[in-house]
Design a protein around this motif. Sequence first.
Motif, mmCIF file in Angstrom:
data_model
loop_
_atom_site.group_PDB
_atom_site.id
_atom_site.type_symbol
_atom_site.label_atom_id
_atom_site.label_comp_id
_atom_site.label_asym_id
_atom_site.label_seq_id
_atom_site.Cartn_x
_atom_site.Cartn_y
_atom_site.Cartn_z
ATOM 1 N N GLY A 94 0.816 -1.205 0.000
ATOM 2 C CA GLY A 94 0.000 0.000 0.000
ATOM 3 C C GLY A 94 0.843 1.245 0.000
ATOM 4 N N ASN A 95 2.148 1.071 -0.116
ATOM 5 C CA ASN A 95 3.071 2.192 -0.182
ATOM 6 C C ASN A 95 4.324 1.671 -0.869
ATOM 7 O OD1 ASN A 95 4.636 0.789 1.867
ATOM 8 N ND2 ASN A 95 2.980 1.420 3.209
ATOM 9 N N ASN A 96 5.409 2.363 -0.775
ATOM 10 C CA ASN A 96 6.607 1.961 -1.500
ATOM 11 C C ASN A 96 7.568 1.121 -0.673
ATOM 12 O OD1 ASN A 96 6.600 3.268 -4.261
ATOM 13 N ND2 ASN A 96 5.996 4.957 -2.955
ATOM 14 N N ARG A 97 7.163 0.662 0.504
ATOM 15 C CA ARG A 97 8.136 0.030 1.389
ATOM 16 C C ARG A 97 8.577 -1.337 0.913
ATOM 17 N NH1 ARG A 97 4.731 -2.457 6.437
ATOM 18 N NH2 ARG A 97 2.821 -2.858 5.305
ATOM 19 N N LEU B 32 8.937 7.828 4.641
ATOM 20 C CA LEU B 32 10.378 8.039 4.485
ATOM 21 C C LEU B 32 11.092 6.704 4.575
ATOM 22 C CD1 LEU B 32 12.603 10.869 5.674
ATOM 23 C CD2 LEU B 32 13.257 8.537 6.337
ATOM 24 N N PHE B 33 12.089 6.538 3.718
ATOM 25 C CA PHE B 33 12.811 5.266 3.619
ATOM 26 C C PHE B 33 14.309 5.529 3.686
ATOM 27 C CE2 PHE B 33 8.952 3.350 1.855
ATOM 28 C CZ PHE B 33 8.335 4.446 1.264
ATOM 29 N N SER B 94 11.557 9.618 -0.043
ATOM 30 C CA SER B 94 10.265 9.941 0.553
ATOM 31 C C SER B 94 9.168 9.786 -0.485
ATOM 32 C CB SER B 94 10.261 11.358 1.144
ATOM 33 O OG SER B 94 10.277 12.357 0.132
ATOM 34 N N SER B 95 7.963 9.598 -0.002
ATOM 35 C CA SER B 95 6.815 9.467 -0.894
ATOM 36 C C SER B 95 5.545 9.762 -0.119
ATOM 37 C CB SER B 95 6.752 8.056 -1.496
ATOM 38 O OG SER B 95 6.292 7.117 -0.542
ATOM 39 N N LEU B 96 4.469 9.873 -0.876
ATOM 40 C CA LEU B 96 3.160 9.885 -0.258
ATOM 41 C C LEU B 96 2.749 8.441 -0.046
ATOM 42 C CD1 LEU B 96 1.431 12.622 -2.431
ATOM 43 C CD2 LEU B 96 2.002 12.799 0.004
ATOM 44 N N ALA B 97 2.151 8.136 1.069
ATOM 45 C CA ALA B 97 1.690 6.767 1.303
ATOM 46 C C ALA B 97 0.506 6.489 0.393
ATOM 47 C CB ALA B 97 1.290 6.596 2.758
ATOM 48 N N GLU B 102 4.988 7.142 -6.395
ATOM 49 C CA GLU B 102 6.411 6.948 -6.631
ATOM 50 C C GLU B 102 7.235 7.492 -5.475
ATOM 51 O OE1 GLU B 102 4.398 8.926 -8.361
ATOM 52 O OE2 GLU B 102 5.445 10.667 -9.191
ATOM 53 N N ALA B 103 8.420 6.922 -5.317
ATOM 54 C CA ALA B 103 9.357 7.370 -4.302
ATOM 55 C C ALA B 103 10.383 8.294 -4.932
ATOM 56 C CB ALA B 103 10.056 6.170 -3.662
ATOM 57 N N PHE B 104 10.779 9.311 -4.198
ATOM 58 C CA PHE B 104 11.777 10.272 -4.646
ATOM 59 C C PHE B 104 13.017 10.092 -3.777
ATOM 60 C CE2 PHE B 104 9.208 12.881 -7.493
ATOM 61 C CZ PHE B 104 7.926 12.503 -7.126
ATOM 62 N N PHE B 105 14.145 9.931 -4.434
ATOM 63 C CA PHE B 105 15.387 9.645 -3.729
ATOM 64 C C PHE B 105 16.282 10.873 -3.643
ATOM 65 C CE2 PHE B 105 15.691 4.993 -3.184
ATOM 66 C CZ PHE B 105 14.538 4.611 -3.840
ATOM 67 N N GLY B 106 17.043 10.924 -2.556
ATOM 68 C CA GLY B 106 18.090 11.922 -2.441
ATOM 69 C C GLY B 106 19.321 11.491 -3.222
#
Lengths: 111, 114
Positions: A94-97, B32-33, B94-97, B102-106
């Motif tokens: 449900g997210n990118n994890r 956040l990842f 980081s991304s919106l849940a 999509e995830a945006f990387f540093g």
Amino acid sequence: DAKTTQPTSMDCAEGRAANLPCNHSTISGNEYVYWYRQIHSQGPQYIIHGLKNNETNEMASLIITEDRKSSTLILPHATLRDTAVYYCIANNAGNNRKLIWGLGTSLAVNP
Amino acid sequence: DAGVIQSPRHEVTEMGQEVTLRCKPISGHNSLFWYRQTMMRGLELLIYFNNNVPIDDSGMPEDRFSAKMPNASFSTLKIQPSEPRDSAVYFCASSLAGRGTEAFFGQGTRLTVV
């Protein structure tokens, strides 16, 4: 999450279309197909994603087969700056994890 | 928005020293990842936060690694004590849940432990 399989490396002539294949034969009905790329010494960059239908944006097109077991990322007019590692990911979360990153395809665009 | 900002870009430290990596996510993102990338293992998810709360830290290799997110605009990854095998590029994203985002990387922090 479905495992994806990509060729280790590919070459493409500058100005030509680059077609990057990805197999995801175990994909489930609610898993998206994501494509990211990583240019040398930079963080991964999102390209495109899709569920069932073909998708197009300013960067690329994503063609997903009707059975959803494979897809192709198309860079219509590859440039030298498109040289990168391209990752195909099937994501059910449900997210990118749960983005499971394989080794990707190393695309070399040649002049 | 300037994107995900990580600092420092490069860090060289001696074995046994404490290392702190910093990340500022994109404003408005609630996930956040922290990832680690090595030649041998590729990209590995270390920990994931949602709304500043650690949700999944199963990828954190050892107790030497810890991560915090005191507020929505800042996170740290700390290694204490550091070891040579911790040498890698560490990425924050980081991304919106939600599904289909999509995830945006540093740009990453290249850590070298000597």
